[in-house]
Design a protein around this motif. Structure first.
Motif, PDB file in Angstrom:
ATOM      1  N   ASN A  12       0.822  -1.209   0.000  1.00 29.41           N
ATOM      2  CA  ASN A  12       0.000   0.000   0.000  1.00 29.41           C
ATOM      3  C   ASN A  12       0.859   1.264   0.000  1.00 29.41           C
ATOM      4  O   ASN A  12       0.554   2.237  -0.685  1.00 29.41           O
ATOM      5  CB  ASN A  12      -0.928   0.012   1.210  1.00 29.41           C
ATOM      6  CG  ASN A  12      -2.223  -0.735   0.959  1.00 29.41           C
ATOM      7  OD1 ASN A  12      -2.550  -1.042  -0.187  1.00 29.41           O
ATOM      8  ND2 ASN A  12      -2.959  -1.050   2.011  1.00 29.41           N
ATOM      9  N   GLN A  16       1.573   4.141  -3.502  1.00 27.88           N
ATOM     10  CA  GLN A  16       1.396   5.592  -3.538  1.00 27.88           C
ATOM     11  C   GLN A  16       2.422   6.271  -4.444  1.00 27.88           C
ATOM     12  O   GLN A  16       2.195   7.378  -4.930  1.00 27.88           O
ATOM     13  CB  GLN A  16       1.498   6.161  -2.118  1.00 27.88           C
ATOM     14  CG  GLN A  16       0.391   5.674  -1.183  1.00 27.88           C
ATOM     15  CD  GLN A  16       0.588   6.149   0.244  1.00 27.88           C
ATOM     16  OE1 GLN A  16       1.271   7.141   0.498  1.00 27.88           O
ATOM     17  NE2 GLN A  16       0.002   5.439   1.198  1.00 27.88           N
ATOM     18  N   LYS A  49      -7.925   1.698  -6.430  1.00 30.90           N
ATOM     19  CA  LYS A  49      -6.595   1.414  -6.967  1.00 30.90           C
ATOM     20  C   LYS A  49      -6.488   0.091  -7.709  1.00 30.90           C
ATOM     21  O   LYS A  49      -5.454  -0.200  -8.297  1.00 30.90           O
ATOM     22  CB  LYS A  49      -5.559   1.446  -5.835  1.00 30.90           C
ATOM     23  CG  LYS A  49      -5.300   2.821  -5.259  1.00 30.90           C
ATOM     24  CD  LYS A  49      -4.614   3.724  -6.273  1.00 30.90           C
ATOM     25  CE  LYS A  49      -4.227   5.049  -5.673  1.00 30.90           C
ATOM     26  NZ  LYS A  49      -3.554   5.917  -6.672  1.00 30.90           N
ATOM     27  N   TYR A  50      -7.551  -0.722  -7.691  1.00 31.56           N
ATOM     28  CA  TYR A  50      -7.426  -2.012  -8.365  1.00 31.56           C
ATOM     29  C   TYR A  50      -8.741  -2.433  -9.013  1.00 31.56           C
ATOM     30  O   TYR A  50      -9.820  -1.945  -8.674  1.00 31.56           O
ATOM     31  CB  TYR A  50      -6.961  -3.095  -7.394  1.00 31.56           C
ATOM     32  CG  TYR A  50      -8.016  -3.600  -6.432  1.00 31.56           C
ATOM     33  CD1 TYR A  50      -8.836  -4.681  -6.773  1.00 31.56           C
ATOM     34  CD2 TYR A  50      -8.202  -3.011  -5.189  1.00 31.56           C
ATOM     35  CE1 TYR A  50      -9.802  -5.151  -5.900  1.00 31.56           C
ATOM     36  CE2 TYR A  50      -9.159  -3.473  -4.306  1.00 31.56           C
ATOM     37  CZ  TYR A  50      -9.959  -4.539  -4.670  1.00 31.56           C
ATOM     38  OH  TYR A  50     -10.914  -4.997  -3.800  1.00 31.56           O
ATOM     39  N   GLY A  79      -0.587   4.151 -11.101  1.00 38.44           N
ATOM     40  CA  GLY A  79      -0.938   3.809  -9.737  1.00 38.44           C
ATOM     41  C   GLY A  79      -2.073   2.812  -9.629  1.00 38.44           C
ATOM     42  O   GLY A  79      -2.494   2.466  -8.516  1.00 38.44           O
ATOM     43  N   GLU A  80      -2.567   2.318 -10.757  1.00 42.47           N
ATOM     44  CA  GLU A  80      -3.689   1.384 -10.774  1.00 42.47           C
ATOM     45  C   GLU A  80      -3.195  -0.021 -11.108  1.00 42.47           C
ATOM     46  O   GLU A  80      -2.330  -0.192 -11.957  1.00 42.47           O
ATOM     47  CB  GLU A  80      -4.710   1.839 -11.810  1.00 42.47           C
ATOM     48  CG  GLU A  80      -6.006   1.063 -11.814  1.00 42.47           C
ATOM     49  CD  GLU A  80      -7.010   1.660 -12.782  1.00 42.47           C
ATOM     50  OE1 GLU A  80      -8.161   1.879 -12.388  1.00 42.47           O
ATOM     51  OE2 GLU A  80      -6.630   1.917 -13.946  1.00 42.47           O
TER      52      GLU A  80
END
Length: 212
Positions: A12, A16, A49-50, A79-80
């Protein structure tokens, strides 16, 4: 080895700073543990994010324009992360094993997949991390047959699972051909799911921190 929670927390933090979209491919035999591995990897990720791309029967249009179809299923935002529970490699694996496509389609895929990944994926800024979750024939037999009649997981047993129980060696050939036609696979022993998931999380963390 760090615990799953420690690795998830570090992922995590690293996420970022990730300045590219990431496609994580999970392939393996039926019963290898792909869905559970993705569940472990995404347990504490921010929803924004996913995305999980689930395995499903492709349309006739997708089957006819296989790699082109997948071009539009890839992440585009820095960032994905997109997790692929089976992927474009199913053309050379489960599709081939279950005779859903022709030999010509398989050969065409194996000849072109590496160039497609380089020119249509990586050069457009998407990074790819590919996992093969490896299990023995004995482990596959136990996992798939345990689904039969189970009130919670019985829905997971299909005619494809029944075929997989009879074609372990044939899938080994499919896997070998796929690995020979494409590079950078991370093969993880998933006979022990918990240990395999830890190794996978560690690979994901390492890749995000040092993608090159």
């Amino acid at each position: 080895m760090k615990t799953a929670i420690q690795l998830q927390a570090e992922i995590n933090v690293a996420l970022q700073k990730m300045n590219y979209p990431l496609a994580i491919v999970l392939e393996g035999r039926d019963g290898a543990g792909k869905t559970g591995a993705i569940r472990q990897a995404t347990e504490y990720l921010p929803f924004s994010k996913y995305k999980i791309i689930h395995s499903r029967k492709p349309s006739m249009t997708a089957m006819a324009q296989w790699l082109n179809y997948w071009t539009y299923q890839l992440p585009t935002t820095a960032g994905e992360i997109y997790f692929f529970d089976r992927s474009w490699y199913s053309r050379g694996l489960c599709q081939r094993l279950n005779n859903w496509c022709s030999d010509r389609q398989v050969d065409n895929f194996l000849e072109n997949v590496e160039d497609w990944e380089i020119n249509q994926v990586v050069r457009k800024g998407v990074r790819i991390l590919k996992f093969w979750l490896s299990i023995t024939e004995e482990t596959q037999q136990v996992r798939l047959t345990s689904r039969i009649g189970c009130p919670l997981r019985g829905w997971k047993f299909s005619k494809n699972d029944a075929n997989a129980l009879k074609t372990y060696d044939e899938m080994t050939i499919c896997k070998s051909d796929v690995m020979a036609s494409s590079s950078d696979w991370k093969e993880i022993d998933f006979d022990d799911k918990a240990a395999g998931q830890l190794l996978m999380l560690n690979w994901i963390l390492t890749f995000i921190k040092w993608p090159d």
